[in-house]
Design a protein around this motif. Structure first.
Motif, mmCIF file in Angstrom:
data_model
loop_
_atom_site.group_PDB
_atom_site.id
_atom_site.type_symbol
_atom_site.label_atom_id
_atom_site.label_comp_id
_atom_site.label_asym_id
_atom_site.label_seq_id
_atom_site.Cartn_x
_atom_site.Cartn_y
_atom_site.Cartn_z
ATOM 1 N N PRO A 199 -6.907 18.010 -22.010
ATOM 2 C CA PRO A 199 -6.466 16.600 -21.993
ATOM 3 C C PRO A 199 -5.058 16.490 -22.568
ATOM 4 O O PRO A 199 -4.510 17.482 -23.055
ATOM 5 C CB PRO A 199 -7.483 15.941 -22.923
ATOM 6 C CG PRO A 199 -7.815 17.007 -23.919
ATOM 7 C CD PRO A 199 -7.797 18.301 -23.143
ATOM 8 N N GLY A 200 -4.497 15.300 -22.533
ATOM 9 C CA GLY A 200 -3.234 15.061 -23.214
ATOM 10 C C GLY A 200 -2.061 14.847 -22.290
ATOM 11 O O GLY A 200 -2.145 15.003 -21.076
ATOM 12 N N ILE A 201 -0.946 14.481 -22.895
ATOM 13 C CA ILE A 201 0.292 14.178 -22.192
ATOM 14 C C ILE A 201 1.409 14.924 -22.890
ATOM 15 O O ILE A 201 1.505 14.893 -24.121
ATOM 16 C CB ILE A 201 0.560 12.656 -22.187
ATOM 17 C CG1 ILE A 201 -0.557 11.933 -21.433
ATOM 18 C CG2 ILE A 201 1.922 12.342 -21.580
ATOM 19 C CD1 ILE A 201 -0.603 10.431 -21.661
ATOM 20 N N LEU A 202 2.232 15.627 -22.117
ATOM 21 C CA LEU A 202 3.353 16.369 -22.690
ATOM 22 C C LEU A 202 4.494 15.429 -23.066
ATOM 23 O O LEU A 202 4.819 14.502 -22.334
ATOM 24 C CB LEU A 202 3.899 17.383 -21.680
ATOM 25 C CG LEU A 202 3.062 18.613 -21.393
ATOM 26 C CD1 LEU A 202 3.734 19.447 -20.311
ATOM 27 C CD2 LEU A 202 2.843 19.437 -22.644
ATOM 28 N N THR A 203 5.122 15.703 -24.213
ATOM 29 C CA THR A 203 6.333 15.000 -24.630
ATOM 30 C C THR A 203 7.365 16.068 -24.950
ATOM 31 O O THR A 203 7.062 16.986 -25.709
ATOM 32 C CB THR A 203 6.078 14.148 -25.889
ATOM 33 O OG1 THR A 203 4.966 13.290 -25.627
ATOM 34 C CG2 THR A 203 7.294 13.325 -26.249
ATOM 35 N N THR A 261 2.138 17.649 -27.980
ATOM 36 C CA THR A 261 1.059 16.798 -27.508
ATOM 37 C C THR A 261 0.100 16.603 -28.663
ATOM 38 O O THR A 261 0.143 17.326 -29.657
ATOM 39 C CB THR A 261 0.334 17.385 -26.282
ATOM 40 O OG1 THR A 261 -0.529 16.376 -25.738
ATOM 41 C CG2 THR A 261 -0.499 18.601 -26.648
ATOM 42 N N GLN A 262 -0.773 15.613 -28.531
ATOM 43 C CA GLN A 262 -1.767 15.341 -29.559
ATOM 44 C C GLN A 262 -3.139 15.306 -28.902
ATOM 45 O O GLN A 262 -3.290 14.741 -27.822
ATOM 46 C CB GLN A 262 -1.463 13.994 -30.222
ATOM 47 C CG GLN A 262 -2.262 13.742 -31.481
ATOM 48 C CD GLN A 262 -1.838 12.445 -32.150
ATOM 49 O OE1 GLN A 262 -1.945 11.370 -31.563
ATOM 50 N NE2 GLN A 262 -1.376 12.543 -33.389
ATOM 51 N N VAL A 263 -4.118 15.945 -29.564
ATOM 52 C CA VAL A 263 -5.483 15.928 -29.051
ATOM 53 C C VAL A 263 -6.429 15.479 -30.158
ATOM 54 O O VAL A 263 -6.111 15.563 -31.333
ATOM 55 C CB VAL A 263 -5.923 17.316 -28.503
ATOM 56 C CG1 VAL A 263 -5.059 17.730 -27.318
ATOM 57 C CG2 VAL A 263 -5.913 18.373 -29.594
ATOM 58 N N ILE A 270 4.051 24.724 -26.424
ATOM 59 C CA ILE A 270 3.487 23.382 -26.580
ATOM 60 C C ILE A 270 2.900 23.317 -27.983
ATOM 61 O O ILE A 270 1.987 24.081 -28.315
ATOM 62 C CB ILE A 270 2.368 23.108 -25.548
ATOM 63 C CG1 ILE A 270 2.866 23.344 -24.122
ATOM 64 C CG2 ILE A 270 1.842 21.676 -25.705
ATOM 65 C CD1 ILE A 270 1.747 23.391 -23.082
ATOM 66 N N LYS A 271 3.467 22.442 -28.808
ATOM 67 C CA LYS A 271 2.937 22.240 -30.160
ATOM 68 C C LYS A 271 1.819 21.214 -30.043
ATOM 69 O O LYS A 271 2.051 20.057 -29.679
ATOM 70 C CB LYS A 271 4.051 21.761 -31.098
ATOM 71 C CG LYS A 271 3.642 21.780 -32.560
ATOM 72 C CD LYS A 271 4.857 21.633 -33.476
ATOM 73 C CE LYS A 271 5.315 20.185 -33.494
ATOM 74 N NZ LYS A 271 6.461 19.971 -34.405
ATOM 75 N N VAL A 272 0.586 21.656 -30.300
ATOM 76 C CA VAL A 272 -0.586 20.797 -30.154
ATOM 77 C C VAL A 272 -1.022 20.336 -31.536
ATOM 78 O O VAL A 272 -1.401 21.142 -32.376
ATOM 79 C CB VAL A 272 -1.742 21.563 -29.468
ATOM 80 C CG1 VAL A 272 -2.956 20.654 -29.288
ATOM 81 C CG2 VAL A 272 -1.296 22.119 -28.118
ATOM 82 N N ASP A 273 -0.956 19.026 -31.761
ATOM 83 C CA ASP A 273 -1.386 18.444 -33.032
ATOM 84 C C ASP A 273 -2.808 17.922 -32.856
ATOM 85 O O ASP A 273 -3.039 16.941 -32.159
ATOM 86 C CB ASP A 273 -0.421 17.312 -33.424
ATOM 87 C CG ASP A 273 -0.745 16.735 -34.793
ATOM 88 O OD1 ASP A 273 -1.363 17.454 -35.610
ATOM 89 O OD2 ASP A 273 -0.381 15.573 -35.042
ATOM 90 N N LYS A 274 -3.766 18.632 -33.471
ATOM 91 C CA LYS A 274 -5.170 18.214 -33.365
ATOM 92 C C LYS A 274 -5.509 17.357 -34.574
ATOM 93 O O LYS A 274 -5.383 17.801 -35.716
ATOM 94 C CB LYS A 274 -6.078 19.442 -33.292
ATOM 95 C CG LYS A 274 -7.561 19.084 -33.161
ATOM 96 C CD LYS A 274 -8.389 20.334 -32.899
ATOM 97 C CE LYS A 274 -9.872 20.032 -32.956
ATOM 98 N NZ LYS A 274 -10.690 21.195 -32.581
ATOM 99 N N ILE A 275 -5.933 16.112 -34.309
ATOM 100 C CA ILE A 275 -6.214 15.174 -35.393
ATOM 101 C C ILE A 275 -7.701 14.842 -35.452
ATOM 102 O O ILE A 275 -8.420 15.021 -34.470
ATOM 103 C CB ILE A 275 -5.389 13.866 -35.230
ATOM 104 C CG1 ILE A 275 -5.766 13.151 -33.925
ATOM 105 C CG2 ILE A 275 -3.894 14.167 -35.281
ATOM 106 C CD1 ILE A 275 -5.267 11.722 -33.852
ATOM 107 N N GLU A 276 -8.145 14.370 -36.612
ATOM 108 C CA GLU A 276 -9.526 13.900 -36.754
ATOM 109 C C GLU A 276 -9.710 12.664 -35.873
ATOM 110 O O GLU A 276 -8.787 11.872 -35.704
ATOM 111 C CB GLU A 276 -9.790 13.493 -38.218
ATOM 112 C CG GLU A 276 -9.645 14.621 -39.206
ATOM 113 C CD GLU A 276 -10.986 15.230 -39.604
ATOM 114 O OE1 GLU A 276 -12.001 14.891 -38.974
ATOM 115 O OE2 GLU A 276 -10.993 16.050 -40.530
#
Length: 170
Positions: A15-19, A31-33, A85-91
């Motif tokens: 999932p997600g959208i590239l910035t 991106t953030q997931v 791609i730096k993926v920031d996984k958040i709670e």
């Protein structure tokens, strides 16, 4: 002459959208997931069909920052380019909005990713490569010259892929 083109022609995630939005000359994305996302599905198409791409770091995502890399090697075997791609996984949950990334297909209750491109040398005998419209996106397909039978390349959750018969009517 071997090509030295190590560019990607497209980069999509699910999932997600590239910035920022993808462009071949931009090599760093974010991106953030959400917390429930354990794997980022990455579809990376090379500008030169003879170039190869290896994707790593997109499985077993941990909370916080994850780095997914797409290493492209040009046909000459020495020219390389790395997209990250730096993926920031958040709670919690993330609203992915209208993501136009990965196409999916269900086969016998299993979800597969529809590959937008594939190595044409993998096509079975009697099939030629052709671009078709699948759910509003252009995807590569194999078409049998005699029967008109269409096949598309699907990738399962374990990362392995194969050709499946595609019937536009069903």
């Amino acid at each position: 002459n071997s090509s030295i083109n190590a560019n990607l022609s497209s980069l999509k995630i699910s999932p997600g959208i590239l910035t920022p939005d993808f462009a071949p000359e931009i090599t760093e994305y974010t991106t953030q997931v959400g917390g429930d996302c354990t794997k980022l599905t990455v579809s990376a198409a090379t500008a030169d069909s003879n170039a190869k791409v290896i994707i790593s770091g997109n499985a077993d995502l941990q909370l916080g920052e994850n780095i997914v890399t797409c290493n492209v090697t040009a046909q000459d075997g020495t020219t390389t380019k790395e997209y990250t791609i730096k993926v920031d996984k958040i709670e919690g949950a993330v609203d992915y909005g209208q993501s136009t990334g990965i196409l999916t297909a269900n086969v016998n209750g299993e979800a597969y990713e529809v590959a937008t491109t594939f190595d044409e040398t993998m096509l079975p005998q009697g099939f030629i490569s052709q671009t078709i419209n699948y759910k509003g996106q252009e995807v590569a397909a194999g078409v049998n010259e005699k029967s008109g039978l269409m096949i598309v390349y699907l990738i399962g959750n374990n990362g392995s892929g194969g050709f499946f018969v595609y019937d536009p009517a069903s």
